[in-house]
Motif scaffolding. Structure first.
Motif, PDB file in Angstrom:
ATOM      1  N   PHE A 203       0.829  -1.207   0.000  1.00 51.13           N
ATOM      2  CA  PHE A 203       0.000   0.000   0.000  1.00 51.13           C
ATOM      3  C   PHE A 203       0.861   1.254   0.000  1.00 51.13           C
ATOM      4  N   VAL A 204       0.370   2.261  -0.716  1.00 50.65           N
ATOM      5  CA  VAL A 204       0.884   3.622  -0.602  1.00 50.65           C
ATOM      6  C   VAL A 204      -0.338   4.511  -0.426  1.00 50.65           C
ATOM      7  N   VAL A 205      -0.484   5.109   0.741  1.00 47.94           N
ATOM      8  CA  VAL A 205      -1.627   5.978   1.030  1.00 47.94           C
ATOM      9  C   VAL A 205      -1.153   7.420   1.002  1.00 47.94           C
ATOM     10  N   LEU A 206      -1.815   8.227   0.182  1.00 46.74           N
ATOM     11  CA  LEU A 206      -1.434   9.629   0.036  1.00 46.74           C
ATOM     12  C   LEU A 206      -2.376  10.537   0.819  1.00 46.74           C
ATOM     13  N   ARG A 207      -1.821  11.634   1.286  1.00 43.92           N
ATOM     14  CA  ARG A 207      -2.611  12.718   1.874  1.00 43.92           C
ATOM     15  C   ARG A 207      -1.923  14.035   1.534  1.00 43.92           C
ATOM     16  N   ARG A 208      -2.672  14.918   0.879  1.00 42.13           N
ATOM     17  CA  ARG A 208      -2.162  16.247   0.489  1.00 42.13           C
ATOM     18  C   ARG A 208      -0.845  16.154  -0.273  1.00 42.13           C
ATOM     19  N   GLY A 209      -0.786  15.198  -1.190  1.00 37.88           N
ATOM     20  CA  GLY A 209       0.381  15.090  -2.057  1.00 37.88           C
ATOM     21  C   GLY A 209       1.604  14.474  -1.433  1.00 37.88           C
ATOM     22  N   GLU A 210       1.460  13.892  -0.241  1.00 36.66           N
ATOM     23  CA  GLU A 210       2.577  13.244   0.425  1.00 36.66           C
ATOM     24  C   GLU A 210       2.191  11.827   0.840  1.00 36.66           C
ATOM     25  N   VAL A 211       3.188  11.000   1.091  1.00 32.13           N
ATOM     26  CA  VAL A 211       2.935   9.631   1.540  1.00 32.13           C
ATOM     27  C   VAL A 211       2.614   9.641   3.024  1.00 32.13           C
ATOM     28  N   LEU A 212       1.417   9.164   3.348  1.00 35.88           N
ATOM     29  CA  LEU A 212       0.998   9.075   4.744  1.00 35.88           C
ATOM     30  C   LEU A 212       1.335   7.717   5.338  1.00 35.88           C
ATOM     31  N   VAL A 213       1.018   6.664   4.596  1.00 39.10           N
ATOM     32  CA  VAL A 213       1.267   5.287   5.030  1.00 39.10           C
ATOM     33  C   VAL A 213       1.830   4.529   3.831  1.00 39.10           C
ATOM     34  N   ALA A 214       2.827   3.694   4.057  1.00 44.69           N
ATOM     35  CA  ALA A 214       3.377   2.873   2.981  1.00 44.69           C
ATOM     36  C   ALA A 214       3.967   1.604   3.580  1.00 44.69           C
ATOM     37  N   GLY A 215       3.841   0.513   2.847  1.00 45.89           N
ATOM     38  CA  GLY A 215       4.450  -0.730   3.308  1.00 45.89           C
ATOM     39  C   GLY A 215       3.739  -1.949   2.769  1.00 45.89           C
ATOM     40  N   GLN A 216       4.324  -3.103   3.037  1.00 40.81           N
ATOM     41  CA  GLN A 216       3.712  -4.370   2.654  1.00 40.81           C
ATOM     42  C   GLN A 216       2.419  -4.574   3.439  1.00 40.81           C
ATOM     43  N   LYS A 217       1.427  -5.126   2.782  1.00 42.04           N
ATOM     44  CA  LYS A 217       0.119  -5.346   3.413  1.00 42.04           C
ATOM     45  C   LYS A 217       0.252  -6.160   4.696  1.00 42.04           C
ATOM     46  N   ASN A 218       1.104  -7.184   4.668  1.00 44.54           N
ATOM     47  CA  ASN A 218       1.206  -8.062   5.840  1.00 44.54           C
ATOM     48  C   ASN A 218       1.929  -7.409   7.016  1.00 44.54           C
ATOM     49  N   LYS A 219       2.449  -6.184   6.798  1.00 44.81           N
ATOM     50  CA  LYS A 219       3.119  -5.474   7.879  1.00 44.81           C
ATOM     51  C   LYS A 219       2.333  -4.248   8.346  1.00 44.81           C
ATOM     52  N   LEU A 220       1.155  -4.051   7.742  1.00 40.93           N
ATOM     53  CA  LEU A 220       0.306  -2.914   8.106  1.00 40.93           C
ATOM     54  C   LEU A 220      -0.998  -3.405   8.713  1.00 40.93           C
ATOM     55  N   LYS A 221      -1.529  -2.633   9.653  1.00 40.57           N
ATOM     56  CA  LYS A 221      -2.839  -2.941  10.195  1.00 40.57           C
ATOM     57  C   LYS A 221      -3.910  -2.408   9.254  1.00 40.57           C
ATOM     58  N   LYS A 222      -4.939  -3.222   9.039  1.00 40.48           N
ATOM     59  CA  LYS A 222      -6.004  -2.827   8.117  1.00 40.48           C
ATOM     60  C   LYS A 222      -6.632  -1.502   8.543  1.00 40.48           C
ATOM     61  N   GLU A 223      -6.808  -1.325   9.851  1.00 36.38           N
ATOM     62  CA  GLU A 223      -7.450  -0.092  10.329  1.00 36.38           C
ATOM     63  C   GLU A 223      -6.584   1.144  10.058  1.00 36.38           C
ATOM     64  N   ASP A 224      -5.252   0.975  10.036  1.00 36.17           N
ATOM     65  CA  ASP A 224      -4.386   2.110   9.734  1.00 36.17           C
ATOM     66  C   ASP A 224      -4.521   2.526   8.274  1.00 36.17           C
ATOM     67  N   VAL A 225      -4.640   1.536   7.389  1.00 38.80           N
ATOM     68  CA  VAL A 225      -4.835   1.834   5.971  1.00 38.80           C
ATOM     69  C   VAL A 225      -6.197   2.479   5.763  1.00 38.80           C
ATOM     70  N   LEU A 226      -7.230   1.916   6.402  1.00 41.74           N
ATOM     71  CA  LEU A 226      -8.590   2.437   6.254  1.00 41.74           C
ATOM     72  C   LEU A 226      -8.697   3.864   6.791  1.00 41.74           C
ATOM     73  N   GLU A 227      -8.033   4.131   7.910  1.00 41.22           N
ATOM     74  CA  GLU A 227      -8.066   5.472   8.471  1.00 41.22           C
ATOM     75  C   GLU A 227      -7.434   6.471   7.500  1.00 41.22           C
ATOM     76  N   GLY A 228      -6.395   6.039   6.795  1.00 43.81           N
ATOM     77  CA  GLY A 228      -5.730   6.936   5.871  1.00 43.81           C
ATOM     78  C   GLY A 228      -6.547   7.295   4.657  1.00 43.81           C
ATOM     79  N   VAL A 229      -7.531   6.475   4.316  1.00 49.43           N
ATOM     80  CA  VAL A 229      -8.342   6.741   3.125  1.00 49.43           C
ATOM     81  C   VAL A 229      -9.717   7.276   3.486  1.00 49.43           C
ATOM     82  N   SER A 230      -9.959   7.485   4.783  1.00 46.84           N
ATOM     83  CA  SER A 230     -11.255   7.989   5.231  1.00 46.84           C
ATOM     84  C   SER A 230     -11.228   9.510   5.308  1.00 46.84           C
ATOM     85  N   VAL A 231     -12.372  10.123   5.006  1.00 47.28           N
ATOM     86  CA  VAL A 231     -12.473  11.582   5.058  1.00 47.28           C
ATOM     87  C   VAL A 231     -12.504  12.023   6.505  1.00 47.28           C
TER      88      VAL A 231
END
Length: 231
Positions: A203-231
């Motif tokens: 995953f690479v999660v962007l916020r305001r043109g910058e990388v907020l979260v990045a890494g292999q799926k198996n090393k990231l918590k699903k809720e952290d990825v979901l929080e990054g893509v939520s308004v």
């Protein structure tokens, strides 16, 4: 296959991307996610050469690239399926597919059977104009056209947008098949979270043109990825 280092991009005086670094490997799906307007499509345009980056490095298969136009990158194995599909509405399905031949040597100017194995509906509609196809069929045609070029890097921008559920499921199966072959790296921009989460290796999660979260799926918590893509 792909490495970005400190990539920046501007539209006029507005800076859209600020120091993006990421990787995409063969046999993996890298999902770029984030809310609307964070720079996802701009990132894909920078990688594909359809909008020149302002700075930073792009390394493709170990080769540092200058700021190359899209057609040069296509010859180097980069295939881009844009948001909105952008098929040629007045050309037939066959003619749309044959536009991919421009990236291939003359002895490869044929439509592989695998394209029709992945998208059977296209074989039935070879002589139909692209503009007469449904949105889902046009999306299949756009992906198939990209595959004709035999890419090493496949860029998909919102392939599920406005598509009926059965076609979304089929596109997911096609992406899994391509990943399993291990012949290309896939970068997927996607808003549909469960679709993306199911397919992603990285995953690479962007916020305001910058990388907020990045890494292999198996090393990231699903809720952290979901929080990054939520308004």
């Amino acid at each position: 296959m792909l490495k970005l280092r400190d990539l920046t991009l501007h539209y006029g005086h507005s800076q859209i991307l600020n120091g993006i670094s990421m990787e995409a490997s063969l046999g993996e799906v890298t999902c770029v996610m984030g809310t609307n307007g964070v720079g996802k499509t701009s990132l894909i345009k920078a990688i594909s050469g359809t909008h020149p980056r302002s700075g930073g490095d792009v390394i493709l298969n170990g080769e540092p690239l200058g700021v190359l136009p899209a057609h040069r990158l296509a010859h180097k194995g980069v295939a881009y399926v844009p948001q909105g599909r952008e098929i040629f509405p007045l050309l037939t399905v066959r003619e749309n597919l044959e536009t991919g031949f421009v990236c291939l040597p003359p002895d490869a100017h044929f439509i592989p059977d695998e394209v029709f194995d992945l998208f059977p509906v296209l074989k039935e509609m070879l002589n139909r104009r692209g503009g007469d196809l449904s949105g889902g069929q046009q999306q299949q045609l756009a992906i198939a056209r990209a595959l004709i070029t035999k890419p090493r890097l496949l860029l998909l921008d919102e392939p599920t947008e406005g598509i009926q559920p059965n076609i979304i499921s089929q596109i997911g199966e096609v992406i899994r098949h391509l990943r399993a072959q291990g012949k290309m790296a896939i970068v997927l921009v996607e808003q549909y979270f469960e679709f993306a989460y199911d397919l992603a290796d990285r995953f690479v999660v962007l916020r305001r043109g910058e990388v907020l979260v990045a890494g292999q799926k198996n090393k990231l918590k699903k809720e952290d990825v979901l929080e990054g893509v939520s308004v």
